[in-house]
Design an enzyme around this catalytic site. Sequence first.
Site, mmCIF file in Angstrom:
data_model
loop_
_atom_site.group_PDB
_atom_site.id
_atom_site.type_symbol
_atom_site.label_atom_id
_atom_site.label_comp_id
_atom_site.label_asym_id
_atom_site.label_seq_id
_atom_site.Cartn_x
_atom_site.Cartn_y
_atom_site.Cartn_z
ATOM 1 N N SER A 37 0.854 -1.179 0.000
ATOM 2 C CA SER A 37 0.000 0.000 0.000
ATOM 3 C C SER A 37 0.895 1.236 0.000
ATOM 4 C CB SER A 37 -0.907 -0.022 1.237
ATOM 5 O OG SER A 37 -1.828 1.029 1.196
ATOM 6 N N LEU A 38 0.302 2.400 0.186
ATOM 7 C CA LEU A 38 1.061 3.644 0.261
ATOM 8 C C LEU A 38 0.698 4.392 1.527
ATOM 9 C CD1 LEU A 38 0.759 5.050 -3.386
ATOM 10 C CD2 LEU A 38 2.849 4.233 -2.302
ATOM 11 N N GLU B 173 2.169 11.188 -10.220
ATOM 12 C CA GLU B 173 1.184 10.474 -11.025
ATOM 13 C C GLU B 173 -0.193 10.583 -10.373
ATOM 14 O OE1 GLU B 173 2.830 6.446 -12.406
ATOM 15 O OE2 GLU B 173 4.218 7.028 -10.807
ATOM 16 N N LYS C 31 -3.462 9.358 -8.548
ATOM 17 C CA LYS C 31 -3.857 8.221 -7.710
ATOM 18 C C LYS C 31 -5.283 7.855 -8.120
ATOM 19 C CE LYS C 31 -4.171 6.563 -2.955
ATOM 20 N NZ LYS C 31 -5.530 6.020 -3.106
ATOM 21 N N ASP D 20 -8.789 6.007 -8.520
ATOM 22 C CA ASP D 20 -9.703 5.336 -7.608
ATOM 23 C C ASP D 20 -10.301 4.126 -8.314
ATOM 24 O OD1 ASP D 20 -11.044 4.858 -5.286
ATOM 25 O OD2 ASP D 20 -12.603 6.345 -5.619
ATOM 26 N N ARG E 214 -5.037 -7.229 -6.304
ATOM 27 C CA ARG E 214 -4.107 -7.026 -5.195
ATOM 28 C C ARG E 214 -4.366 -8.002 -4.048
ATOM 29 N NH1 ARG E 214 -1.721 -2.284 -2.858
ATOM 30 N NH2 ARG E 214 -3.058 -0.910 -4.083
ATOM 31 N N TYR F 243 1.223 1.732 -13.516
ATOM 32 C CA TYR F 243 2.040 2.635 -12.706
ATOM 33 C C TYR F 243 3.333 1.982 -12.216
ATOM 34 C CZ TYR F 243 -0.532 0.209 -8.934
ATOM 35 O OH TYR F 243 -1.098 -0.739 -8.106
ATOM 36 N N LYS G 57 6.717 9.656 -6.146
ATOM 37 C CA LYS G 57 7.715 8.596 -6.040
ATOM 38 C C LYS G 57 9.114 9.150 -6.288
ATOM 39 C CE LYS G 57 4.503 5.255 -8.137
ATOM 40 N NZ LYS G 57 4.254 4.410 -9.331
ATOM 41 N N LYS H 31 -3.212 12.892 -0.560
ATOM 42 C CA LYS H 31 -4.658 12.713 -0.670
ATOM 43 C C LYS H 31 -5.351 14.064 -0.842
ATOM 44 C CE LYS H 31 -6.666 9.334 -0.177
ATOM 45 N NZ LYS H 31 -7.027 8.525 0.995
ATOM 46 N N CYS I 150 -46.915 20.602 -12.840
ATOM 47 C CA CYS I 150 -45.829 21.520 -12.505
ATOM 48 C C CYS I 150 -46.028 22.040 -11.078
ATOM 49 C CB CYS I 150 -45.805 22.695 -13.477
ATOM 50 S SG CYS I 150 -44.587 23.964 -13.032
ATOM 51 N N CYS J 293 -46.655 26.201 -11.199
ATOM 52 C CA CYS J 293 -47.852 26.836 -11.770
ATOM 53 C C CYS J 293 -49.034 25.888 -11.883
ATOM 54 C CB CYS J 293 -47.532 27.425 -13.142
ATOM 55 S SG CYS J 293 -47.291 26.182 -14.437
ATOM 56 N N CYS K 127 -42.077 22.170 -17.817
ATOM 57 C CA CYS K 127 -43.429 22.706 -17.746
ATOM 58 C C CYS K 127 -43.854 23.148 -19.138
ATOM 59 C CB CYS K 127 -43.476 23.888 -16.772
ATOM 60 S SG CYS K 127 -45.078 24.723 -16.708
ATOM 61 N N CYS L 256 -43.783 30.041 -17.141
ATOM 62 C CA CYS L 256 -44.104 29.435 -15.849
ATOM 63 C C CYS L 256 -43.516 30.245 -14.703
ATOM 64 C CB CYS L 256 -43.575 28.003 -15.796
ATOM 65 S SG CYS L 256 -43.716 27.214 -14.180
#
Length: 702
Positions: A94-95, A125, A127, A129, A148, A232, A300, A324, A418, A421, A434, A440
Amino acid sequence: MSEIAPVVDAAHAAPFESTDDYREAIERMRAAAAAYYAGEDIVMDDATYDALFARVAATEAVHPDWAAADSPTEVVAAGGGVVGDVVHSTPMLSLGNVFDEDELRVWAARLEKVIGRPVAGFTVEPKIDGMAIAARYVDGTLVQVATRGDGQAGEDVTAQARAVAGLPGELRRPVTVEVRGEVFMTDDDFTKANELRVAHGGAPFANPRNAAAGTLRAQDRAYVAPLSFLAYAVHDLPEGEGLTHSAAMAAIADLGVTTTAGSPAGMPQCTTVDELVTAVTALGALRGKLGFDIDGAVVKADAPADRDAAGSSSRAPRWATAFKFPADTRTSTLTAIEVQVGRTGVITPVAVIAPVQVGGVVVTSATLHNFDDLVRRDVRVGDTVFVRRAGEVIPEITGAKLDERAADAVAFTPPEFCPRCGGEIDRSQKRWRCMQGRACGAGESLAYFAARDSMDIEGLGDKVIRLLIAAGMVTDPADLFTLDVEAVAQLDRMGATSAGKLLANIEASKAQPMSRVLTGLGVRMTGRSMSRRLARHFGTMDELTGATVEQLQNVEGVGPERATTIAAELVELAPIIAKLAGHGVNMVEPGIVPASERAAAAATDPSERLPLHNEDGSQMIVVVTGSVPGLTRNEGNEAVERLGGKSSGSVSKKTQLVVVGDGAGSKAAKAEELGLRIMPSDRFAALLAAHDAGESPTLDDF
């Protein structure tokens, strides 16, 4: 505990008071990590996990005898409970994390101390998700892909990975090598994946990360959802010994593998910590424009000698860390679903949520896109929902935690008519509208435009407005300037005299300053005072409507969320603004030089600089704390703007001047602690007086 303390800054985190609380936190984190790495529903958002991590680290620093062998400070994902049958050639570590510039600098200094010399260089670079994998090629052919898992072994997902974009089945040369990287969904991937999932009878994915992980691990699915890959790291690269990380990434890119360096984020190379900070900041600014989710930057050491000298702990390499960014996906409670009707009659569901900080901004409402999407997602009041905000994107609800839904939760029922109105709704497109369109909301917008604090059009009250709308003469404020005396005179109880006076008042309102026009347009998240600030800062409507989100934030009181909303509102109002200008309505704030002209003049001619301009013509960031002689608090902030500065309400490292008067409190103390420039309020008052008297004072004169 590891030899090098975790880079998570636990200095300000409160240690747990008992071993039971400490162990409970670890168990919660283990469960969250297991769900995360398995690609199941997220049971804890990143910010909550990071906060628990910091408290665990703080506890272990105070009570080292409490430290558990399976602590998340020691083990990847705290074990995670993930079972894998593919043993990794080397552990997938992990990091560690850092959360601000100071922590990044501390990490870099620590790395230099560990290796005993200056670091030769760094790379930055994105990160991503997504889900980390290791892909093994033999003689150029992809033979195995593993997740992983727990870092030591992962799950075989070779079959599912063969369709991943960016991860070729065959390399351009017959080499044997292992590539590591992240499988994820781009924004486009996520949209297509949800369309496929719903078309096959499934519920939409809650977020791109879960969608990617679930898709990668799914077997025998009736459809193939799109996935993407960015590498990476590389292991066992032929003739790769001695290559820097950046060179190794370039080598596998030549083999046909897509790398982080080839992504829109790029991979800047830095030689100093200052360059490193600049690169990380730049990546953060790009966050919402990359086309895929990132939650930070990975820093890095580039040189293999530096990496070898630094080594790794049992959990993470010491030569790398993750910076982060503020979490862009959080969970909150959905407290209500409101239905809003826009200026053009578009009807939109909006989520009202318990306040939560997302992407560094406190969010209390979020878009639900449209009613079809709301029904598909089946989000209900009382649900715990995922709130997403990437960069400058307007917050959105991406899904709910269905396992936590109350048994009596009621599905949302879309409106039949609506809500403003009561008219019919056009449901022929995704965005309901509407049937009355702009008409309106014409009554509300016209009344606000004509109000005393706006254009101050005497005689244009609610009754007259209703008559004008009913006669089809107006649907938006710009139509007021096309009215004909004879036609208006035909309205009930008007007559030629009343009609003449009304149109004369409408004509006279054309001369109102730009700030009044802006107030009358009713831009969301602005009012009278904010409209004045915007007008004084930009000077002309053209300057304002052409401003970027970043430029809007140079105005006092305009943060990221407000700037995004104002920019979007101005785009929507552009046709009306153009019509108003075409009818001769004033679009200039009297006595104000446009912002672009001020900055250009100050940058090229020192004599044009105001006292609170920097040498490049930019505004100094100034905090006024305590009282300034002869000025109220608001007048003190306005004085900062008049002198060329940008007024701020909080002291930080970016603050360039702090004005301190009687009654100053913690802000003054913090300014001294940070070594910022401080000016007594009486000198500031004297500087203002000299400027207002037509002199050309400089800050150094006072």
